[in-house]
Structures are given as structure tokens and as C-alpha cells.
Design a protein around this motif. Structure first.
Motif, PDB file in Angstrom:
ATOM      1  N   VAL A  23       0.962  -1.093  -0.058  1.00 39.08           N
ATOM      2  CA  VAL A  23      -0.016   0.017   0.141  1.00 39.08           C
ATOM      3  C   VAL A  23       0.886   1.291  -0.064  1.00 39.08           C
ATOM      4  O   VAL A  23       0.597   2.182  -0.751  1.00 39.08           O
ATOM      5  CB  VAL A  23      -0.859   0.058   1.282  1.00 39.08           C
ATOM      6  N   SER A  24       1.949   1.063   0.788  1.00 39.76           N
ATOM      7  CA  SER A  24       2.968   2.335   0.814  1.00 39.76           C
ATOM      8  C   SER A  24       3.268   2.905  -0.518  1.00 39.76           C
ATOM      9  O   SER A  24       3.513   4.158  -0.889  1.00 39.76           O
ATOM     10  CB  SER A  24       3.956   2.072   1.733  1.00 39.76           C
ATOM     11  N   MET A  25       3.960   1.971  -1.513  1.00 36.09           N
ATOM     12  CA  MET A  25       4.116   2.231  -2.953  1.00 36.09           C
ATOM     13  C   MET A  25       3.034   2.896  -3.699  1.00 36.09           C
ATOM     14  O   MET A  25       3.087   3.753  -4.363  1.00 36.09           O
ATOM     15  CB  MET A  25       4.565   0.851  -3.511  1.00 36.09           C
ATOM     16  N   ILE A  26       1.878   2.519  -3.443  1.00 34.52           N
ATOM     17  CA  ILE A  26       0.538   2.785  -4.331  1.00 34.52           C
ATOM     18  C   ILE A  26       0.662   4.471  -3.742  1.00 34.52           C
ATOM     19  O   ILE A  26       0.356   5.253  -4.460  1.00 34.52           O
ATOM     20  CB  ILE A  26      -0.481   2.038  -3.808  1.00 34.52           C
ATOM     21  N   GLU A  27       0.621   4.443  -2.359  1.00 30.78           N
ATOM     22  CA  GLU A  27       0.343   5.905  -1.856  1.00 30.78           C
ATOM     23  C   GLU A  27       1.408   6.982  -2.363  1.00 30.78           C
ATOM     24  O   GLU A  27       0.883   7.941  -2.735  1.00 30.78           O
ATOM     25  CB  GLU A  27       0.671   5.760  -0.229  1.00 30.78           C
ATOM     26  N   GLU A  28       2.596   6.492  -2.774  1.00 29.07           N
ATOM     27  CA  GLU A  28       3.557   7.297  -3.296  1.00 29.07           C
ATOM     28  C   GLU A  28       3.169   7.541  -4.695  1.00 29.07           C
ATOM     29  O   GLU A  28       3.214   8.834  -4.934  1.00 29.07           O
ATOM     30  CB  GLU A  28       4.843   6.390  -3.053  1.00 29.07           C
ATOM     31  N   ALA A  29       2.733   6.563  -5.603  1.00 34.23           N
ATOM     32  CA  ALA A  29       2.453   6.748  -6.868  1.00 34.23           C
ATOM     33  C   ALA A  29       1.083   7.746  -6.872  1.00 34.23           C
ATOM     34  O   ALA A  29       1.018   8.700  -7.675  1.00 34.23           O
ATOM     35  CB  ALA A  29       2.301   5.540  -7.596  1.00 34.23           C
ATOM     36  N   ARG A  41      -3.884   8.048 -10.427  1.00 34.61           N
ATOM     37  CA  ARG A  41      -5.241   7.502 -10.296  1.00 34.61           C
ATOM     38  C   ARG A  41      -5.657   6.150 -10.691  1.00 34.61           C
ATOM     39  O   ARG A  41      -6.736   5.601 -10.311  1.00 34.61           O
ATOM     40  CB  ARG A  41      -6.340   8.459 -10.529  1.00 34.61           C
ATOM     41  N   ASP A  42      -4.920   5.720 -11.635  1.00 33.06           N
ATOM     42  CA  ASP A  42      -5.588   4.412 -12.318  1.00 33.06           C
ATOM     43  C   ASP A  42      -4.563   3.230 -11.894  1.00 33.06           C
ATOM     44  O   ASP A  42      -3.168   3.299 -12.304  1.00 33.06           O
ATOM     45  CB  ASP A  42      -5.556   4.425 -13.867  1.00 33.06           C
ATOM     46  N   PHE A  43      -4.984   2.317 -11.293  1.00 30.85           N
ATOM     47  CA  PHE A  43      -4.164   1.155 -10.595  1.00 30.85           C
ATOM     48  C   PHE A  43      -4.518  -0.048 -11.285  1.00 30.85           C
ATOM     49  O   PHE A  43      -5.904  -0.377 -11.432  1.00 30.85           O
ATOM     50  CB  PHE A  43      -3.819   1.072  -9.206  1.00 30.85           C
ATOM     51  N   GLU A  47      -8.624  -5.832  -1.100  1.00 33.43           N
ATOM     52  CA  GLU A  47      -7.871  -5.429   0.214  1.00 33.43           C
ATOM     53  C   GLU A  47      -7.591  -4.037   0.106  1.00 33.43           C
ATOM     54  O   GLU A  47      -7.439  -3.321   0.765  1.00 33.43           O
ATOM     55  CB  GLU A  47      -6.654  -6.429   0.535  1.00 33.43           C
ATOM     56  N   LYS A  48      -6.728  -3.643  -1.153  1.00 28.52           N
ATOM     57  CA  LYS A  48      -6.383  -2.322  -1.279  1.00 28.52           C
ATOM     58  C   LYS A  48      -7.432  -1.357  -1.307  1.00 28.52           C
ATOM     59  O   LYS A  48      -7.301   0.050  -0.979  1.00 28.52           O
ATOM     60  CB  LYS A  48      -5.482  -2.292  -2.657  1.00 28.52           C
ATOM     61  N   TYR A  49      -8.596  -1.778  -2.011  1.00 29.23           N
ATOM     62  CA  TYR A  49      -9.797  -1.065  -2.240  1.00 29.23           C
ATOM     63  C   TYR A  49     -10.296  -0.464  -0.840  1.00 29.23           C
ATOM     64  O   TYR A  49     -10.630   0.610  -0.572  1.00 29.23           O
ATOM     65  CB  TYR A  49     -10.794  -1.747  -2.936  1.00 29.23           C
ATOM     66  N   GLU A  50     -10.195  -1.279   0.032  1.00 30.37           N
ATOM     67  CA  GLU A  50     -10.984  -0.985   1.502  1.00 30.37           C
ATOM     68  C   GLU A  50      -9.814   0.466   2.043  1.00 30.37           C
ATOM     69  O   GLU A  50     -10.504   1.014   2.928  1.00 30.37           O
ATOM     70  CB  GLU A  50     -10.671  -1.985   2.278  1.00 30.37           C
ATOM     71  N   PRO A  76      -7.630   5.733  -1.025  1.00 29.44           N
ATOM     72  CA  PRO A  76      -8.542   6.608  -1.424  1.00 29.44           C
ATOM     73  C   PRO A  76      -9.737   6.024  -2.489  1.00 29.44           C
ATOM     74  O   PRO A  76      -9.383   5.609  -3.226  1.00 29.44           O
ATOM     75  CB  PRO A  76      -7.457   7.796  -2.050  1.00 29.44           C
ATOM     76  N   LYS A  77     -10.844   6.584  -2.257  1.00 26.59           N
ATOM     77  CA  LYS A  77     -11.829   5.914  -3.060  1.00 26.59           C
ATOM     78  C   LYS A  77     -11.908   6.801  -4.349  1.00 26.59           C
ATOM     79  O   LYS A  77     -12.657   6.289  -5.242  1.00 26.59           O
ATOM     80  CB  LYS A  77     -13.210   6.396  -2.317  1.00 26.59           C
ATOM     81  N   ASP A  78     -10.953   7.547  -4.746  1.00 27.33           N
ATOM     82  CA  ASP A  78     -10.917   8.207  -6.274  1.00 27.33           C
ATOM     83  C   ASP A  78     -10.262   7.384  -7.023  1.00 27.33           C
ATOM     84  O   ASP A  78      -9.955   7.860  -8.192  1.00 27.33           O
ATOM     85  CB  ASP A  78     -10.827   9.587  -6.283  1.00 27.33           C
ATOM     86  N   ILE A  79      -9.514   6.307  -6.529  1.00 30.59           N
ATOM     87  CA  ILE A  79      -8.503   5.595  -7.247  1.00 30.59           C
ATOM     88  C   ILE A  79      -9.784   4.606  -8.346  1.00 30.59           C
ATOM     89  O   ILE A  79     -10.643   4.185  -7.914  1.00 30.59           O
ATOM     90  CB  ILE A  79      -7.810   4.497  -6.371  1.00 30.59           C
TER      91      ILE A  79
END
Length: 226
Positions: free
Chosen positions: A38-44, A50-52, A62-65, A68-71
Motif C-alpha cells: 500500500v505504501s508504494m501505491i500511496e507514493e504513486a 489514479r489508475d491502478f 484489500e487495497k480498495y478498502e 482513497p476512493k477516487d482510485i
């Protein structure tokens, strides 16, 4: 590292758009975050991404929960029918529909949740035995069948090209997928839009942009080796 990598990938995309005579910003970058913390996704995310893309339903959920909900979450891996119920309502786009039975399961879940689901049809352009996807010559048939499902909307096509030494070796597959989407679009099938072409990964995304990709899926090029 992630910020520099993202910048490099985005600049490469813009340059390829320019070379192909495409409008800047026509291509959307999906950061493939499978197996990444999650920490790496937060960095990006902090860099504006916004698109993963995720391969596994459980990981996406798990990551969805916690993120941020605008991902916009893209399910890019093979989807088993028994996992559909977990991902409908969470995935912005399902890239890997390759059978009518899978599409019918998505329809069933969409109806139950009173929601609409956008999907891409996965095409096995190189007819590789190790890969999922419908064969090019069977694609239109599948599109016509899936188009009858009221809550499932086909937005285009996706392919996973072979691993090659030189990116230009995949130009033929990208070009053919683009042509296939043009042919299907000309048939004007109800409930089908061919506005999305999801193709190109870390090794060949620049080539994919030149050949008409609207989404490129880059993991290693952003997050480094697994």
C-alpha cells in the motif's frame, strides 16, 4: 524512485503520442500495483496517479478498502467466475472477459447489486497456449453474445502481447488488435463501444502507444522489479 520512474514513463508516453500524431493525453497510464505494498501505491497516488491495475481479486479488494476512493481500479488478471461477486462494484474496469459464461456471471452480480459493469474483451492476439483470451477470429462472435447482457457494457479490447526482445516485434499484434476494434466498431453493435484499447506493458508500452493504445499497463517500469 517511484516519482522519477513515473515521470520517465509519462514523458515516454507523451513523446510516443507526438510521434504517432496523437493528441497529448490520449493515453492513460495504469500503474500495475500487483504484489506491491500500500505504501508504494500511496507514493504513486501522491504523484497524481489514479489508475491502478491488479491481477488478483483478493488483492484488489484489500487495497480498495484502505486506499482513497477516487482510485480507478482495473482488474487486469484472469477472473474466475466464483470471484466475480467480490469485484463487481469495486473495479472501474474489468479488462479480462474472455468467455460468455464469465460475462453472464458478471451480469448476474450486476443485476443483484443494481449496478452497471464496464468490461473489455481479452483477445489472445498471438494465439499463445499459455495465455487466456479469445482468439481474434472468435472475438466478434463473443462481442455479439456479451452485448445482449443489459448491465455489462463492452468498452473495447485488451491483449497481453508476447514477451519479446525488441518492442517492435509486438507491433504486428498491437496493429492487428487496433484493426479488429475498428472492424467491430463498424458493425455498430448495440451496447458495444470500441473506445478502449488496453495493450502494452513495461517492455513495449511505447510501441503500443504508437499503434493506438488508450491504456498502457506498466508495473516494473514504475515500481521496480518484484
Amino acid at each position: 524512485m517511484i516519482e522519477e520512474n513515473l515521470q520517465y514513463v509519462q514523458e515516454t508516453i507523451r513523446r510516443a503520442e507526438e510521434e504517432a500524431g496523437r493528441k497529448p493525453g490520449e493515453v492513460t497510464l495504469i500503474a500495475v500495483s500487483k504484489t506491491k505494498p500500500v505504501s508504494m501505491i500511496e507514493e504513486a497516488y501522491a504523484c497524481g496517479c489514479r489508475d491502478f491495475g491488479e491481477n488478483k481479486v483478493q488483492e484488489l479488494c484489500e487495497k480498495y478498502e484502505v486506499l482513497p476512493k477516487d482510485i480507478r481500479w482495473h482488474l487486469i488478471g484472469h477472473l474466475q467466475r466464483n470471484k466475480v461477486k467480490y469485484v463487481v462494484g469495486k473495479a472501474f474496469l474489468i479488462h479480462s472477459v474472455d468467455s460468455l459464461r464469465l460475462a453472464e456471471e458478471i451480469q448476474k452480480e450486476a443485476k443483484k447489486r443494481q449496478t452497471q459493469v464496464d468490461v473489455l474483451i481479452e483477445v489472445n492476439m498471438a494465439a499463445e497456449e499459455s495465455k487466456f483470451g479469445v482468439l481474434p477470429e472468435e472475438t466478434e462472435n463473443l462481442v455479439r453474445e456479451v452485448s445482449k447482457l443489459p448491465d455489462v457494457h463492452i468498452k473495447g479490447l485488451m491483449t497481453i502481447a508476447p514477451v519479446v526482445e525488441k518492442p517492435e516485434d509486438n507491433a504486428i499484434h498491437f496493429h492487428n488488435l487496433k484493426q479488429l476494434s475498428v472492424d467491430i466498431k463498424e458493425k455498430n453493435i448495440d451496447n458495444v463501444s470500441m473506445s478502449v484499447l488496453s495493450m502494452g506493458m513495461t517492455g513495449d508500452y511505447e510501441q503500443a502507444v504508437k499503434d493506438g493504445a488508450s491504456y498502457v499497463r506498466v508495473g516494473t517500469g514504475i515500481f521496480g522489479e518484484r
